[in-house]
Every structure is written in structure tokens, then in C-alpha cells.
Design an enzyme around this catalytic site. Structure first.
Site, PDB file in Angstrom:
ATOM      1  N   SER A   9       0.833  -1.198   0.000  1.00 18.45           N
ATOM      2  CA  SER A   9       0.000   0.000   0.000  1.00 18.45           C
ATOM      3  C   SER A   9       0.871   1.253   0.000  1.00 18.45           C
ATOM      4  O   SER A   9       1.608   1.523   0.948  1.00 18.45           O
ATOM      5  CB  SER A   9      -0.923   0.014   1.215  1.00 18.45           C
ATOM      6  OG  SER A   9      -1.619   1.242   1.229  1.00 18.45           O
ATOM      7  N   HIS A  34      -1.204  -1.109  -4.397  1.00 16.01           N
ATOM      8  CA  HIS A  34      -2.478  -0.773  -3.760  1.00 16.01           C
ATOM      9  C   HIS A  34      -2.501   0.725  -3.496  1.00 16.01           C
ATOM     10  O   HIS A  34      -1.629   1.256  -2.792  1.00 16.01           O
ATOM     11  CB  HIS A  34      -2.634  -1.572  -2.459  1.00 16.01           C
ATOM     12  CG  HIS A  34      -3.953  -1.376  -1.786  1.00 16.01           C
ATOM     13  ND1 HIS A  34      -5.091  -2.092  -2.143  1.00 16.01           N
ATOM     14  CD2 HIS A  34      -4.334  -0.549  -0.786  1.00 16.01           C
ATOM     15  CE1 HIS A  34      -6.099  -1.709  -1.379  1.00 16.01           C
ATOM     16  NE2 HIS A  34      -5.675  -0.765  -0.548  1.00 16.01           N
ATOM     17  N   ASP A  36      -4.688   3.940  -2.101  1.00 14.13           N
ATOM     18  CA  ASP A  36      -5.811   4.318  -1.244  1.00 14.13           C
ATOM     19  C   ASP A  36      -6.241   5.752  -1.486  1.00 14.13           C
ATOM     20  O   ASP A  36      -5.490   6.687  -1.210  1.00 14.13           O
ATOM     21  CB  ASP A  36      -5.392   4.193   0.229  1.00 14.13           C
ATOM     22  CG  ASP A  36      -5.222   2.747   0.649  1.00 14.13           C
ATOM     23  OD1 ASP A  36      -6.188   1.980   0.490  1.00 14.13           O
ATOM     24  OD2 ASP A  36      -4.125   2.399   1.129  1.00 14.13           O
ATOM     25  N   MET A  38      -8.823   8.637  -0.372  1.00 17.50           N
ATOM     26  CA  MET A  38      -9.731   8.998   0.729  1.00 17.50           C
ATOM     27  C   MET A  38     -10.238  10.418   0.535  1.00 17.50           C
ATOM     28  O   MET A  38      -9.460  11.295   0.145  1.00 17.50           O
ATOM     29  CB  MET A  38      -8.979   8.934   2.061  1.00 17.50           C
ATOM     30  CG  MET A  38      -8.319   7.601   2.327  1.00 17.50           C
ATOM     31  SD  MET A  38      -7.413   7.661   3.873  1.00 17.50           S
ATOM     32  CE  MET A  38      -6.640   6.034   3.857  1.00 17.50           C
ATOM     33  N   HIS A  67      -8.253   1.579  -4.323  1.00 21.92           N
ATOM     34  CA  HIS A  67      -9.243   1.409  -3.256  1.00 21.92           C
ATOM     35  C   HIS A  67      -9.871   2.765  -2.953  1.00 21.92           C
ATOM     36  O   HIS A  67      -9.230   3.616  -2.351  1.00 21.92           O
ATOM     37  CB  HIS A  67      -8.501   0.828  -2.031  1.00 21.92           C
ATOM     38  CG  HIS A  67      -9.358   0.661  -0.823  1.00 21.92           C
ATOM     39  ND1 HIS A  67      -8.819   0.389   0.418  1.00 21.92           N
ATOM     40  CD2 HIS A  67     -10.706   0.716  -0.640  1.00 21.92           C
ATOM     41  CE1 HIS A  67      -9.807   0.279   1.312  1.00 21.92           C
ATOM     42  NE2 HIS A  67     -10.949   0.484   0.699  1.00 21.92           N
ATOM     43  N   MET A  69     -12.062   5.104  -0.995  1.00 26.88           N
ATOM     44  CA  MET A  69     -12.784   5.326   0.260  1.00 26.88           C
ATOM     45  C   MET A  69     -13.452   6.681   0.140  1.00 26.88           C
ATOM     46  O   MET A  69     -13.069   7.657   0.800  1.00 26.88           O
ATOM     47  CB  MET A  69     -11.798   5.279   1.445  1.00 26.88           C
ATOM     48  CG  MET A  69     -11.394   3.851   1.782  1.00 26.88           C
ATOM     49  SD  MET A  69      -9.858   3.772   2.712  1.00 26.88           S
ATOM     50  CE  MET A  69      -8.694   3.721   1.368  1.00 26.88           C
ATOM     51  N   MET A 138     -11.998  -5.368   4.904  1.00 27.36           N
ATOM     52  CA  MET A 138     -11.211  -4.443   5.727  1.00 27.36           C
ATOM     53  C   MET A 138     -10.948  -5.095   7.085  1.00 27.36           C
ATOM     54  O   MET A 138     -11.878  -5.455   7.801  1.00 27.36           O
ATOM     55  CB  MET A 138     -11.959  -3.121   5.933  1.00 27.36           C
ATOM     56  CG  MET A 138     -12.090  -2.249   4.686  1.00 27.36           C
ATOM     57  SD  MET A 138     -10.561  -1.918   3.810  1.00 27.36           S
ATOM     58  CE  MET A 138      -9.582  -1.116   5.078  1.00 27.36           C
ATOM     59  N   GLY A 143      -9.189   4.364   6.707  1.00 25.39           N
ATOM     60  CA  GLY A 143      -8.861   5.771   6.926  1.00 25.39           C
ATOM     61  C   GLY A 143      -7.398   6.010   7.260  1.00 25.39           C
ATOM     62  O   GLY A 143      -6.870   7.063   6.958  1.00 25.39           O
ATOM     63  N   PHE A 144      -6.772   5.025   7.873  1.00 28.56           N
ATOM     64  CA  PHE A 144      -5.389   5.216   8.297  1.00 28.56           C
ATOM     65  C   PHE A 144      -4.587   3.928   8.148  1.00 28.56           C
ATOM     66  O   PHE A 144      -5.125   2.841   8.331  1.00 28.56           O
ATOM     67  CB  PHE A 144      -5.345   5.660   9.768  1.00 28.56           C
ATOM     68  CG  PHE A 144      -6.122   6.917  10.025  1.00 28.56           C
ATOM     69  CD1 PHE A 144      -5.530   8.164   9.844  1.00 28.56           C
ATOM     70  CD2 PHE A 144      -7.458   6.855  10.401  1.00 28.56           C
ATOM     71  CE1 PHE A 144      -6.263   9.329  10.045  1.00 28.56           C
ATOM     72  CE2 PHE A 144      -8.194   8.019  10.606  1.00 28.56           C
ATOM     73  CZ  PHE A 144      -7.594   9.263  10.425  1.00 28.56           C
ATOM     74  N   GLY A 145      -3.310   4.088   7.846  1.00 25.62           N
ATOM     75  CA  GLY A 145      -2.403   2.952   7.879  1.00 25.62           C
ATOM     76  C   GLY A 145      -1.926   2.730   9.306  1.00 25.62           C
ATOM     77  O   GLY A 145      -2.199   3.547  10.196  1.00 25.62           O
ATOM     78  N   GLY A 146      -1.244   1.621   9.516  1.00 19.31           N
ATOM     79  CA  GLY A 146      -0.593   1.383  10.800  1.00 19.31           C
ATOM     80  C   GLY A 146      -1.492   1.005  11.963  1.00 19.31           C
ATOM     81  O   GLY A 146      -1.078   1.070  13.112  1.00 19.31           O
ATOM     82  N   ASP A 176      -7.152  -6.100   3.821  1.00 20.10           N
ATOM     83  CA  ASP A 176      -6.544  -4.775   3.876  1.00 20.10           C
ATOM     84  C   ASP A 176      -6.566  -4.217   5.296  1.00 20.10           C
ATOM     85  O   ASP A 176      -7.627  -3.929   5.845  1.00 20.10           O
ATOM     86  CB  ASP A 176      -7.310  -3.840   2.929  1.00 20.10           C
ATOM     87  CG  ASP A 176      -6.620  -2.496   2.762  1.00 20.10           C
ATOM     88  OD1 ASP A 176      -5.493  -2.334   3.261  1.00 20.10           O
ATOM     89  OD2 ASP A 176      -7.230  -1.621   2.113  1.00 20.10           O
ATOM     90  N   GLY A 177      -5.369  -4.066   5.873  1.00 21.90           N
ATOM     91  CA  GLY A 177      -5.243  -3.427   7.182  1.00 21.90           C
ATOM     92  C   GLY A 177      -4.549  -4.294   8.209  1.00 21.90           C
ATOM     93  O   GLY A 177      -4.990  -5.402   8.511  1.00 21.90           O
ATOM     94  N   GLY A 178      -3.417  -3.817   8.681  1.00 22.59           N
ATOM     95  CA  GLY A 178      -2.724  -4.516   9.767  1.00 22.59           C
ATOM     96  C   GLY A 178      -2.119  -5.856   9.395  1.00 22.59           C
ATOM     97  O   GLY A 178      -1.862  -6.684  10.268  1.00 22.59           O
ATOM     98  N   GLY A 198       0.881  -2.175   4.121  1.00 21.80           N
ATOM     99  CA  GLY A 198       1.421  -0.823   4.030  1.00 21.80           C
ATOM    100  C   GLY A 198       2.589  -0.626   4.955  1.00 21.80           C
ATOM    101  O   GLY A 198       3.759  -0.760   4.570  1.00 21.80           O
ATOM    102  N   SER A 199       2.298  -0.333   6.221  1.00 22.39           N
ATOM    103  CA  SER A 199       3.383  -0.014   7.159  1.00 22.39           C
ATOM    104  C   SER A 199       4.309  -1.198   7.391  1.00 22.39           C
ATOM    105  O   SER A 199       5.501  -1.001   7.639  1.00 22.39           O
ATOM    106  CB  SER A 199       2.811   0.506   8.475  1.00 22.39           C
ATOM    107  OG  SER A 199       1.736  -0.274   8.893  1.00 22.39           O
TER     108      SER A 199
HETATM  109  C1  DX5 Z   1      -6.578   1.803   5.307  1.00 24.90           C
HETATM  110  C2  DX5 Z   1      -6.099   1.536   3.914  1.00 24.90           C
HETATM  111  C3  DX5 Z   1      -5.022   0.512   3.833  1.00 24.90           C
HETATM  112  C4  DX5 Z   1      -3.756   0.914   4.520  1.00 24.90           C
HETATM  113  C5  DX5 Z   1      -3.128  -0.329   5.080  1.00 24.90           C
HETATM  114  O1  DX5 Z   1      -7.676   2.624   5.272  1.00 24.90           O
HETATM  115  O2  DX5 Z   1      -7.169   1.070   3.110  1.00 24.90           O
HETATM  116  O3  DX5 Z   1      -4.760   0.107   2.513  1.00 24.90           O
HETATM  117  O4  DX5 Z   1      -2.833   1.569   3.673  1.00 24.90           O
HETATM  118  O5  DX5 Z   1      -2.053   0.033   5.844  1.00 24.90           O
HETATM  119  P1  DX5 Z   1      -1.416  -0.935   6.929  1.00 24.90           P
HETATM  120  O6  DX5 Z   1      -0.935  -2.159   6.208  1.00 24.90           O
HETATM  121  O7  DX5 Z   1      -0.341  -0.118   7.518  1.00 24.90           O
HETATM  122  O8  DX5 Z   1      -2.506  -1.291   7.922  1.00 24.90           O
HETATM  123 ZN    ZN Z   2      -6.678   0.108   1.117  1.00 30.92          ZN
END
Ligand code: DX5
Ligand code: ZN
Length: 219
Positions: A9, A34, A36, A38, A67, A69, A138, A143-146, A176-178, A198-199
Site C-alpha cells: 500500500s 495498492h 488508497d 480517501m 481502493h 474510500m 477491511m 482511513g489510516f495505515g498502521g 486490507d489493514g494490519g 502498508g506499514s
Molecule cells: C486503510 C487503507 C489501507 C492501509 C493499510 O484505510 O485502506 O490500505 O494503507 O495500511 P497498513 O498495512 O499499515 O494497515
Molecule cells: Zn486500502
């Protein structure tokens, strides 16, 4: 042997060194980018939009998994097709006429994806599953990475896998996420096809190796 797809991501990339990070993904074992998008309305954050994606597309040598959002995504389907999107994912919760939206995405020559928030039951996709190329489950609130991975996701993957098989559909399941090495194997075992990270990738001391390690997870 199943080939799990890995989609780094770009939200977690260094935006001041975007080209460097894109080249890293190009040269790695990753399968997709990927991206994102928003809008600050559907989710409480604003990321990047068309001009940035246009620049990314210039350098990216792998499919673009976008993606959205955003509310009312139908307004931008053609725009994202023109930007070179391969898979366009909209949120179930943002589409009043999801079936129509899916047809519109396909009419523009893209694969159609549907993302569902943690509170949305996978059974709600039963009547459209044959029209969906990818379901993005999800595993955090968008909304946020990490953020940290929500454990209930495994159950959702298994339930969705059953729905896909019962309907003879070819829909891919994306998470997607974590996503990290602590949950990736169990996610693949539950029936996931695509892992977004992502992170975990961009925060690693060696992102290329981290991607390769995720890629090694096979059934
Ligand atoms: C969250 C995004 C994800 C995000 C994942 O809203 O849709 O794609 O970048 O980031 P990580 O892998 O850090 O959770
Ligand atoms: Zn995403």
C-alpha cells in the site's frame, strides 16, 4: 500450490521519494500497487487523488489496485479507468446501487472490487458475488495505515470463501489493514488471495525482503 498476491500500500510510502518507492515495488516480488483514495467524508482522512495517481502510473510496472474510500464513487469511474486502473474497488457502504456500479466499472474495462468495513457482514454480498471480481475485507476501520488487525477477519474470510464456492464464482478475497507476518499465513489458510500491506512493508528495514517473505507464504 496457490499463488498469494502481495499488494504493497503506497499510503505508507515516502511521498517525497515516491519514484524510489515505486521502483522498489517494481523490482520486488510484489504483484500489485495498492492505492488508497480517501475523501475526508467517507473516512476521516484525506490521502491523494488523481494527479498523484497519474504520476505513480507513469512509473508503475505492475497492475494498479485502486481502493476508493469516497462517497458516491460512480462520479469517478471513468476518471480512474483513464488513469490506468486495473482493479477499481468501491465501498459497499458507499453504494446505494452497487450492482449498477459494478457493471459501470466493468464497462470501463476494469475489474470490479467491493470493500466491506469491519461491521459489514459478508452475507450481504451473496446476491452480487458473481459480478464481483474482488472483495476487499477491511481488517481495520478504513482511513489510516498502521492500525492493528481485527481478529474477527479470519471468520469473515472463511464465510466469504464458502459463499464464493457455493455460487461457483471466481471472486478474489483481499485483506486490507494490519497485515504482517503474524497473521498472513492464517489469512491465506482461511482462503485469502491478496494481501495488502502498508506499514509492515514500508516501515521495514528491508522492504524488498519483507515482500519476498510475504510471498513465500503458500498453502
Ligand atoms: C486503510 C487503507 C489501507 C492501509 C493499510 O484505510 O485502506 O490500505 O494503507 O495500511 P497498513 O498495512 O499499515 O494497515
Ligand atoms: Zn486500502
Amino acid at each position: 500450490m496457490k499463488n498469494t498476491l502481495i499488494a504493497p500500500s503506497i499510503l505508507a510510502a515516502d511521498f517525497a521519494n515516491l519514484q524510489r518507492d515505486i521502483e522498489m515495488v517494481n523490482a520486488s516480488e510484489a504483484d500489485w500497487f495498492h492505492l488508497d483514495v480517501m475523501d475526508g467524508v467517507f473516512v476521516p482522512n484525506i490521502s491523494f487523488g488523481m494527479p498523484v495517481i497519474k504520476s505513480i502510473a507513469k512509473h508503475a510496472k505492475k497492475p494498479l489496485d485502486v481502493h476508493l474510500m469516497i462517497i458516491d464513487p460512480d462520479r469517478y469511474i471513468k476518471t480512474f479507468a483513464d488513469l490506468g486502473t486495473d482493479v477499481l474497488t468501491v465501498h459497499y457502504e458507499a453504494c446505494t446501487h452497487l450492482h449498477r456500479t459494478l457493471q459501470a466499472i466493468k464497462a470501463e474495462g476494469m475489474q470490479a472490487g467491493v470493500a466491506i468495513n469491519p461491521h459489514t457482514n459478508v452475507a450481504l454480498l451473496e446476491d452480487t458475488i458473481k459480478d464481483i471480481d474482488l472483495v476487499c475485507i477491511m481488517s481495520v476501520n478504513p482511513g489510516f495505515g498502521g492500525q492493528s488487525f481485527i481478529e474477527n477477519t479470519y471468520k469473515k474470510v472463511k464465510q466469504l470463501r464458502e459463499i464464493i464456492e457455493a455460487n461457483g464464482a471466481t471472486t478474489k478475497i483481499e485483506i486490507d489493514g494490519g497485515v504482517t507476518n503474524r497473521n498472513a499465513k492464517q489469512l491465506v489458510e482461511a482462503g485469502s488471495d491478496v494481501l495488502v500491506a502498508g506499514s509492515y512493508v514500508f516501515g521495514a528495514s528491508n522492504p524488498t525482503e519483507t515482500i519476498a517473505d510475504l510471498k513465500k507464504i503458500v498453502l
